[in-house]
Every structure is written in C-alpha cells, then in structure tokens.
Design a protein around this motif. Structure first.
Motif, PDB file in Angstrom:
ATOM      1  N   SER A 163       4.840   1.338   1.303  1.00 11.80           N
ATOM      2  CA  SER A 163       5.764   1.123   0.192  1.00 11.80           C
ATOM      3  C   SER A 163       7.176   1.614   0.498  1.00 11.80           C
ATOM      4  O   SER A 163       8.140   1.147  -0.126  1.00 11.80           O
ATOM      5  CB  SER A 163       5.230   1.793  -1.075  1.00 11.80           C
ATOM      6  OG  SER A 163       5.090   3.191  -0.886  1.00 11.80           O
TER       7      SER A 163
ATOM      8  N   ARG B 213      -5.102   0.186   7.097  1.00 12.92           N
ATOM      9  CA  ARG B 213      -4.212   1.335   7.217  1.00 12.92           C
ATOM     10  C   ARG B 213      -3.914   1.562   8.700  1.00 12.92           C
ATOM     11  O   ARG B 213      -4.631   1.075   9.568  1.00 12.92           O
ATOM     12  CB  ARG B 213      -4.857   2.597   6.620  1.00 12.92           C
ATOM     13  CG  ARG B 213      -5.157   2.505   5.135  1.00 12.92           C
ATOM     14  CD  ARG B 213      -3.885   2.404   4.296  1.00 12.92           C
ATOM     15  NE  ARG B 213      -4.183   2.420   2.874  1.00 12.92           N
ATOM     16  CZ  ARG B 213      -4.468   1.346   2.152  1.00 12.92           C
ATOM     17  NH1 ARG B 213      -4.531   0.152   2.736  1.00 12.92           N
ATOM     18  NH2 ARG B 213      -4.699   1.442   0.854  1.00 12.92           N
TER      19      ARG B 213
ATOM     20  N   PRO C   6      -4.454  -5.189  -3.040  1.00 14.85           N
ATOM     21  CA  PRO C   6      -3.708  -4.839  -1.828  1.00 14.85           C
ATOM     22  C   PRO C   6      -4.625  -4.622  -0.629  1.00 14.85           C
ATOM     23  O   PRO C   6      -5.797  -4.269  -0.761  1.00 14.85           O
ATOM     24  CB  PRO C   6      -2.985  -3.546  -2.227  1.00 14.85           C
ATOM     25  CG  PRO C   6      -2.796  -3.682  -3.707  1.00 14.85           C
ATOM     26  CD  PRO C   6      -4.044  -4.363  -4.196  1.00 14.85           C
ATOM     27  N   SER C   7      -4.078  -4.834   0.537  1.00 19.86           N
ATOM     28  CA  SER C   7      -4.850  -4.746   1.775  1.00 19.86           C
ATOM     29  C   SER C   7      -5.520  -3.384   1.938  1.00 19.86           C
ATOM     30  O   SER C   7      -4.968  -2.348   1.553  1.00 19.86           O
ATOM     31  CB  SER C   7      -3.928  -5.003   2.970  1.00 19.86           C
ATOM     32  OG  SER C   7      -4.642  -4.875   4.178  1.00 19.86           O
ATOM     33  N   THR C   8      -6.699  -3.418   2.516  1.00 15.55           N
ATOM     34  CA  THR C   8      -7.405  -2.174   2.819  1.00 15.55           C
ATOM     35  C   THR C   8      -7.022  -1.631   4.196  1.00 15.55           C
ATOM     36  O   THR C   8      -7.430  -0.523   4.553  1.00 15.55           O
ATOM     37  CB  THR C   8      -8.928  -2.391   2.792  1.00 15.55           C
ATOM     38  OG1 THR C   8      -9.276  -3.376   3.773  1.00 15.55           O
ATOM     39  CG2 THR C   8      -9.387  -2.865   1.420  1.00 15.55           C
TER      40      THR C   8
ATOM     41  N   THR D 132       0.848  -1.186   0.000  1.00 12.57           N
ATOM     42  CA  THR D 132       0.000   0.000   0.000  1.00 12.57           C
ATOM     43  C   THR D 132       0.888   1.242   0.000  1.00 12.57           C
ATOM     44  O   THR D 132       2.084   1.182   0.285  1.00 12.57           O
ATOM     45  CB  THR D 132      -0.888   0.016   1.247  1.00 12.57           C
ATOM     46  OG1 THR D 132      -0.050   0.038   2.416  1.00 12.57           O
ATOM     47  CG2 THR D 132      -1.774  -1.218   1.298  1.00 12.57           C
ATOM     48  N   ASP D 133       0.299   2.397  -0.334  1.00  7.68           N
ATOM     49  CA  ASP D 133       1.078   3.637  -0.333  1.00  7.68           C
ATOM     50  C   ASP D 133       1.716   3.883   1.028  1.00  7.68           C
ATOM     51  O   ASP D 133       2.855   4.351   1.115  1.00  7.68           O
ATOM     52  CB  ASP D 133       0.188   4.821  -0.705  1.00  7.68           C
ATOM     53  CG  ASP D 133      -0.252   4.792  -2.162  1.00  7.68           C
ATOM     54  OD1 ASP D 133       0.367   4.053  -2.953  1.00  7.68           O
ATOM     55  OD2 ASP D 133      -1.223   5.503  -2.507  1.00  7.68           O
ATOM     56  N   GLU D 134       0.997   3.543   2.072  1.00 10.53           N
ATOM     57  CA  GLU D 134       1.495   3.772   3.430  1.00 10.53           C
ATOM     58  C   GLU D 134       2.760   2.971   3.716  1.00 10.53           C
ATOM     59  O   GLU D 134       3.655   3.449   4.421  1.00 10.53           O
ATOM     60  CB  GLU D 134       0.405   3.383   4.436  1.00 10.53           C
ATOM     61  CG  GLU D 134       0.844   3.487   5.896  1.00 10.53           C
ATOM     62  CD  GLU D 134      -0.170   2.871   6.852  1.00 10.53           C
ATOM     63  OE1 GLU D 134      -0.200   3.293   8.014  1.00 10.53           O
ATOM     64  OE2 GLU D 134      -0.929   1.962   6.426  1.00 10.53           O
TER      65      GLU D 134
END
Length: 218
Positions: free
Chosen positions: A156, A187, A183-185, A152-154
C-alpha cells in the motif's frame, strides 16, 4: 493499478502453463509478442485461456473491447476494479464467461518520494506473476483487461491498488469461474527504483528495470 509491465520469459511461460493441474496440451501461435520491457495499454500481450484440458496462449490487445463496442473512443479498459467487475456493463459479461490470466515478469508503479513521482520496478516472490484477467472479442478483436483490488498492507505504500495476482493454486479456480476478488494472498514482493526513461512508452529495453546512476554535470 497496473499501467506498464514487463514480460521476457516466453519459454518459461509455456513450460509453466504446461505444469498446471489438469492441463495436457498447451497451444501457442508463432506470433506471440517478443520480450518486452515497457508494455503499455492498447499494445499486444499474451493471455492464457483454458478449455477442458487444453491451454491456449495467444496475443490480445491490452484494453478490453466489450462485445457492444463499436469504435475505439474513450479510455482503454486495461484495468477492471474487483469491487465492480461483476456488475459494471463494460466487464460483467467477460467476468461471467471470459476468464484468462495475464503473465508478467514484473510491473512498474510510480510513487512520489517527496521530489516528484519516481518509477519502481516490482517483482513477485515466486518468479513469474499471474494476474487475474478477462477477455472479450468486441470489434472482432481479442482483447483483455487486468483485475485490480485494494493493495495489500505490504504494497500500500507504493499505490492504493494492486493487480489481483493469483497464487499457483488459485489459477485454475479463477479460470473455471470462481470469484476470488479479495486482495492477493501473495507476499514477499521486491521493489527497486527503475530508469525514469520508462515513462516514455517508446523506450523498450532491458536496462529500464535497473535504476540508472545520476549523471554528473562536471
């Protein structure tokens, strides 16, 4: 990807599985792996499988052994890429009829901060993490692998890959056969540097998940 992880809350694990919708009973053998702080591929890990209203928590080798596997040659199949899991011969049968979830309290990932690779300990936003997994019984042994996706962007910045961590309302759909390969939701992951001693698989103790202060030379 995920090549090392931590699991120490076995009592909470059983209680959590018993709270899943539609589950009336949870079966677990007495020989579940003990609390571990440095679990590596080919070692035994608990996995959760569901049949109708019954959930089974049972130990499995971390590293999938497909039904056609005849020996332990080759690298252990401890991660399965979501992009190819439905078609790759090593995983496609398990993807169709061998779903499980793998519980984690956290996992380790190595990242180069500019002075070499440093281990980080990663935990989830809601306590225990549940990774999408697959199981098989090649070589007459229960084994499992963990599905991974693009990060995820968080996350990466830490690594390009991330285990497919399931939200609570995705666990039963995954186990019943839904694809859920995006990808996982989730966060809100927390990361902190871990003790570099985690790099040696023989080290397995609670202090590994804490960053160690530098040792003075004087």
């Amino acid at each position: 990807m995920c090549g090392r992880f931590v699991l120490f809350t076995s009592d909470e694990l059983l209680a959590e599985v018993g709270s899943w919708p539609g589950i009336s009973e949870v079966h677990a053998p007495e020989d579940l792996p003990p609390a571990r702080y440095n679990i590596a591929p080919t070692q035994m890990v608990p996995i959760v499988r569901v049949s109708e209203s019954f959930a089974e928590v049972t130990p499995a080798r971390w590293g999938l052994l497909p039904h056609w596997k005849k020996d332990l040659t080759g690298p252990p199949l401890f991660n399965a890429r979501a992009e190819t899991v439905a078609s790759k011969p090593s995983f496609r049968d398990a993807f169709r009829k061998g779903r499980c979830v793998i519980p984690l309290d956290g996992y380790y990932e190595w990242h180069d901060d500019g002075t070499g690779k440093v281990p980080y300990y990663v935990t989830g936003p809601e306590g225990m993490l549940w990774a999408a997994g697959l199981w098989a019984t090649g070589m007459d042994q229960l084994s499992a692998t963990m599905v991974t996706t693009a990060a995820t962007d968080e996350m990466s910045w830490l690594h390009a890959r991330l285990p497919k961590f399931l939200a609570r309302d995705e666990i039963m759909p995954w186990l019943s056969g839904e694809e859920l390969l995006e990808p996982s939701t989730l966060r809100g992951f927390a990361t902190r540097k871990a003790d570099p001693a985690v790099g040696n698989v023989r080290n397995d103790y609670a202090e590994l998940i804490d960053e160690q202060p530098p040792t003075s030379l004087f």
